[in-house]
Design an enzyme around this catalytic site. Sequence first.
Site, PDB file in Angstrom:
ATOM      1  N   ASP A  28       0.845  -1.191   0.000  1.00  0.00           N
ATOM      2  CA  ASP A  28       0.000   0.000   0.000  1.00  0.00           C
ATOM      3  C   ASP A  28       0.882   1.244   0.000  1.00  0.00           C
ATOM      4  O   ASP A  28       1.868   1.328   0.739  1.00  0.00           O
ATOM      5  CB  ASP A  28      -0.909   0.000   1.234  1.00  0.00           C
ATOM      6  CG  ASP A  28      -2.060   0.978   1.100  1.00  0.00           C
ATOM      7  OD1 ASP A  28      -3.212   0.538   1.078  1.00  0.00           O
ATOM      8  OD2 ASP A  28      -1.808   2.205   1.014  1.00  0.00           O
ATOM      9  N   GLN A  91     -14.533   2.826   1.364  1.00  0.00           N
ATOM     10  CA  GLN A  91     -13.825   2.321   0.181  1.00  0.00           C
ATOM     11  C   GLN A  91     -13.424   3.509  -0.686  1.00  0.00           C
ATOM     12  O   GLN A  91     -14.265   4.355  -1.013  1.00  0.00           O
ATOM     13  CB  GLN A  91     -14.719   1.371  -0.628  1.00  0.00           C
ATOM     14  CG  GLN A  91     -13.995   0.774  -1.835  1.00  0.00           C
ATOM     15  CD  GLN A  91     -14.886  -0.155  -2.658  1.00  0.00           C
ATOM     16  OE1 GLN A  91     -16.105  -0.172  -2.494  1.00  0.00           O
ATOM     17  NE2 GLN A  91     -14.275  -0.910  -3.543  1.00  0.00           N
ATOM     18  N   HIS A  97     -10.298  -5.152  -3.189  1.00  0.00           N
ATOM     19  CA  HIS A  97      -8.988  -5.499  -2.643  1.00  0.00           C
ATOM     20  C   HIS A  97      -9.129  -5.803  -1.163  1.00  0.00           C
ATOM     21  O   HIS A  97     -10.047  -5.319  -0.498  1.00  0.00           O
ATOM     22  CB  HIS A  97      -7.992  -4.346  -2.860  1.00  0.00           C
ATOM     23  CG  HIS A  97      -8.503  -3.040  -2.376  1.00  0.00           C
ATOM     24  ND1 HIS A  97      -9.365  -2.265  -3.103  1.00  0.00           N
ATOM     25  CD2 HIS A  97      -8.310  -2.380  -1.207  1.00  0.00           C
ATOM     26  CE1 HIS A  97      -9.671  -1.177  -2.420  1.00  0.00           C
ATOM     27  NE2 HIS A  97      -9.053  -1.227  -1.259  1.00  0.00           N
TER      28      HIS A  97
HETATM   29  P1  5GP Z   1      -9.774   1.405   0.337  1.00  0.00           P
HETATM   30  O1  5GP Z   1      -9.934   2.710   1.058  1.00  0.00           O
HETATM   31  O2  5GP Z   1     -10.424   1.461  -1.027  1.00  0.00           O
HETATM   32  O3  5GP Z   1     -10.180   0.216   1.136  1.00  0.00           O
HETATM   33  O4  5GP Z   1      -8.209   1.225   0.128  1.00  0.00           O
HETATM   34  C1  5GP Z   1      -7.509   1.723  -0.956  1.00  0.00           C
HETATM   35  C2  5GP Z   1      -6.048   1.639  -0.609  1.00  0.00           C
HETATM   36  O5  5GP Z   1      -5.309   1.766  -1.816  1.00  0.00           O
HETATM   37  C3  5GP Z   1      -5.577   2.741   0.321  1.00  0.00           C
HETATM   38  O6  5GP Z   1      -4.993   2.157   1.481  1.00  0.00           O
HETATM   39  C4  5GP Z   1      -4.570   3.517  -0.504  1.00  0.00           C
HETATM   40  O7  5GP Z   1      -3.466   3.943   0.242  1.00  0.00           O
HETATM   41  C5  5GP Z   1      -4.157   2.518  -1.569  1.00  0.00           C
HETATM   42  N1  5GP Z   1      -3.776   3.118  -2.831  1.00  0.00           N
HETATM   43  C6  5GP Z   1      -4.453   4.069  -3.511  1.00  0.00           C
HETATM   44  N2  5GP Z   1      -3.814   4.375  -4.663  1.00  0.00           N
HETATM   45  C7  5GP Z   1      -2.720   3.573  -4.698  1.00  0.00           C
HETATM   46  C8  5GP Z   1      -1.653   3.423  -5.654  1.00  0.00           C
HETATM   47  O8  5GP Z   1      -1.585   4.083  -6.703  1.00  0.00           O
HETATM   48  N3  5GP Z   1      -0.682   2.500  -5.356  1.00  0.00           N
HETATM   49  C9  5GP Z   1      -0.723   1.762  -4.229  1.00  0.00           C
HETATM   50  N4  5GP Z   1       0.279   0.895  -4.046  1.00  0.00           N
HETATM   51  N5  5GP Z   1      -1.702   1.867  -3.311  1.00  0.00           N
HETATM   52  C10 5GP Z   1      -2.687   2.772  -3.548  1.00  0.00           C
END
Ligand code: 5GP
Length: 134
Positions: A28, A91, A97
């Site tokens: 992440d 999200q 994911h």
């Molecule tokens: P969500 O909030 O959708 O459950 O989690 C999305 C996650 O994706 C977040 O923890 C954020 O830091 C990560 N993330 C967002 N954009 C990118 C990216 O371009 N590369 C990586 N490696 N992680 C990302």
Amino acid sequence: MCIFCKIAAGTIPSIRLYEDAETLAFMDINPANDGHCLVMPKAHAPTVFEIAAADFAAAARTAAKVARAVDRALTPDGINLLQANGPGAAQSVQHLHIHVLPRRQGDGLLLNWTPRPGDRARIAEIAERIKAAL
Ligand code: 5GP
Ligand code: ZN
């Protein structure tokens, strides 16, 4: 193409941990703790409501594999597997994911809640509503 599809395709860089035909695990970019990484199916689906069962099963299998590696490598006090669906669940990327999130005692991450006994009748009534939707 969504941002995680671009990561799967390699058109956006990422620090990759593991890959198989159906899934990809990568670090992440905004880690909540050291070792915070993500596991996703390569097939695009926004949430658990749309994903094919086989893709979700593959992601779960990879999440377990990566969680065991994180546990061996970093020996955290525990690991949360988290998977958010929709804005009310915070999200932010609309490609399903699973977060593999190493935890330390007292790390202060606000993921937990204080268990309080629920009303038995209300729990049972809500269970009936969910079962009727299965
Ligand atoms: P969500 O909030 O959708 O459950 O989690 C999305 C996650 O994706 C977040 O923890 C954020 O830091 C990560 N993330 C967002 N954009 C990118 C990216 O371009 N590369 C990586 N490696 N992680 C990302
Ligand atoms: Zn996608």
